[in-house]
Each structure stands twice: as C-alpha cells, then as structure tokens.
Design an enzyme around this catalytic site. Structure first.
Site, mmCIF file in Angstrom:
data_model
loop_
_atom_site.group_PDB
_atom_site.id
_atom_site.type_symbol
_atom_site.label_atom_id
_atom_site.label_comp_id
_atom_site.label_asym_id
_atom_site.label_seq_id
_atom_site.Cartn_x
_atom_site.Cartn_y
_atom_site.Cartn_z
ATOM 1 C CG ASP A 297 -1.982 0.948 1.292
ATOM 2 O OD1 ASP A 297 -2.385 1.442 0.237
ATOM 3 O OD2 ASP A 297 -2.444 1.279 2.399
ATOM 4 C CB THR A 298 2.010 3.677 2.576
ATOM 5 O OG1 THR A 298 2.462 2.761 3.571
ATOM 6 C CG2 THR A 298 0.609 4.144 2.887
ATOM 7 C CG LEU B 290 8.086 -3.998 0.890
ATOM 8 C CD1 LEU B 290 7.953 -5.370 1.499
ATOM 9 C CD2 LEU B 290 7.325 -3.919 -0.409
HETATM 10 P P1 IMP Z 1 1.913 -0.377 3.875
HETATM 11 O O1 IMP Z 1 3.033 -0.251 4.873
HETATM 12 O O2 IMP Z 1 1.014 0.817 3.871
HETATM 13 O O3 IMP Z 1 2.367 -0.735 2.494
HETATM 14 O O4 IMP Z 1 0.975 -1.510 4.445
HETATM 15 C C1 IMP Z 1 1.053 -2.785 4.015
HETATM 16 C C2 IMP Z 1 0.267 -3.714 4.901
HETATM 17 O O5 IMP Z 1 -1.005 -3.173 5.272
HETATM 18 C C3 IMP Z 1 -0.013 -4.951 4.097
HETATM 19 O O6 IMP Z 1 0.999 -5.902 4.264
HETATM 20 C C4 IMP Z 1 -1.342 -5.401 4.672
HETATM 21 O O7 IMP Z 1 -1.124 -6.204 5.787
HETATM 22 C C5 IMP Z 1 -2.026 -4.118 5.089
HETATM 23 N N1 IMP Z 1 -2.946 -3.666 4.018
HETATM 24 C C6 IMP Z 1 -2.799 -2.589 3.205
HETATM 25 N N2 IMP Z 1 -3.824 -2.486 2.338
HETATM 26 C C7 IMP Z 1 -4.653 -3.523 2.616
HETATM 27 C C8 IMP Z 1 -5.897 -3.977 2.030
HETATM 28 O O8 IMP Z 1 -6.478 -3.418 1.080
HETATM 29 N N3 IMP Z 1 -6.441 -5.101 2.594
HETATM 30 C C9 IMP Z 1 -5.861 -5.767 3.626
HETATM 31 N N4 IMP Z 1 -4.687 -5.380 4.179
HETATM 32 C C10 IMP Z 1 -4.091 -4.267 3.690
#
Ligand code: IMP
Ligand code: MG
Length: 172
Positions: A100-101, A105
């Site tokens: 997502d963001t 990662l």
């Molecule tokens: P980031 O650090 O914002 O990239 O968040 C990633 C994590 O948030 C992913 O590994 C998911 O566990 C959770 N996440 C983000 N978007 C979704 C979604 O649409 N559905 C379910 N989990 C999500």
C-alpha cells in the site's frame, strides 16, 4: 452491513501466481533463493507460490506491526517475528500480500539488507501503486489496482475474511 464485491476469482489468482512463479523460476535458476513471507497476510500466496516454482527454495517468515500514521519508514514499524534461516550471501525475495504505502516493506527491506544477503527483492500479489508514500521497487507484482480495501486469499479486515478463496473489495 458490509458488502463484498469480487475483484479476482480463485482461477484468476491461480494464473497470476503461475506467471510470477515462472518468472522467479527463470530468474533464480541455479541460485540459492530464500523466500520470506510477511505474516500474516502472505501465508496463502506464499504457499501457492512455492508449489508452482520449478527451483528449490528455502522459506521463512517475518512479522511486523505498524503503529499510528507516522511518515518515517521505520519509526512506526516494529518487528514482532524475526527470521531463523541464514540469508548472508543468499538471494532473498520478500513475499507480501499487498503493498500500500510501502512503509512497512521499506522498513523490512532495510532490516534484511543489514544481514548481508547477495540480493533482496520484493514479490507482491497486489500492488496499490498509486498510494505509495515511499519509493520501494517491486520486482514481481501480480495485480496492480486502485480499488479500495481488499480482503480474501490471506488478506484480512480485523482478522476476518482471510479464508476466502478469491479477492474482494470490502465496503463497510
Ligand atoms: P503499507 O506499509 O502501507 O504498504 O501496508 C502494508 C500492509 O497493510 C499490508 O501488508 C497489509 O497487511 C495491510 N494492508 C494494506 N492495504 C490492505 C488492504 O487493502 N487489505 C488488507 N490489508 C491491507
Ligand atoms: Mg501484510
């Protein structure tokens, strides 16, 4: 009442996973590859992926929790499960359900790079590219989407829906 709208069927996911597995099998032929799944969301994707590979791999898992909505890459992310497999001089692919963001990662990549692997790449089933807040390269992306919150095939909302064989858009 919450509403689920289909995004990818089980058959479509199978095709996406198959094509990622083919690329990985080709790219890492003759190498020592370690796949590291990010818990919990990647557990189904990773288990399907390894069974479609044509090369031997080692498997491990990491888990991270993020707190608040801070914008620093690691300030709000805490590692809650460390890997056991040694990755020094090995090729590593971090396997994510959805990016997502990219903040989680980014933090995990930094952590793994500190362990001296030969290479570290990312493999993600779903890529919400438009929402990226930090530049994180995804070598193997399955499905690129702009759709809102997705559940199923390992993805949850408050620990529900992980067991669904397809992926759905959740409207609360
Ligand atoms: P980031 O650090 O914002 O990239 O968040 C990633 C994590 O948030 C992913 O590994 C998911 O566990 C959770 N996440 C983000 N978007 C979704 C979604 O649409 N559905 C379910 N989990 C999500
Ligand atoms: Mg996740």
């Amino acid at each position: 009442m919450s509403r689920l709208t289909p995004v990818l069927t089980a058959d479509q996911i199978h095709q996406v996973v198959k094509s990622i597995a083919e690329r990985i099998s080709r790219d890492f032929q003759g190498r020592e590859l370690v796949l590291i799944g990010v818990l919990k969301g990647s557990f189904i994707f990773l288990s399907d992926l390894v069974r479609q590979l044509r090369i031997p791999v080692k498997v491990d898992f990491l888990q991270a929790r993020s707190y608040g909505s801070g914008t620093s890459s690691c300030g709000t992310v805490r590692l809650t499960k460390e890997i056991d497999v040694a990755i020094r001089d090995k090729d590593v692919l971090l396997v994510e359900d959805i990016v997502d963001t990219g903040l989680t990662l980014n933090c995990l990549l930094g952590h793994l790079k500190g362990m001296g692997p030969r290479s570290v790449g990312v493999c993600a089933l779903i890529d919400k590219r438009e929402r990226r807040a930090t530049d994180v390269p995804i070598a193997y992306a399955g499905h690129v989407t702009t759709e809102g919150f997705l559940v199923g095939y390992g993805l949850d909302y408050a620990e529900d829906y992980r067991e669904l064989p397809g992926i759905f858009h959740l409207e609360l």
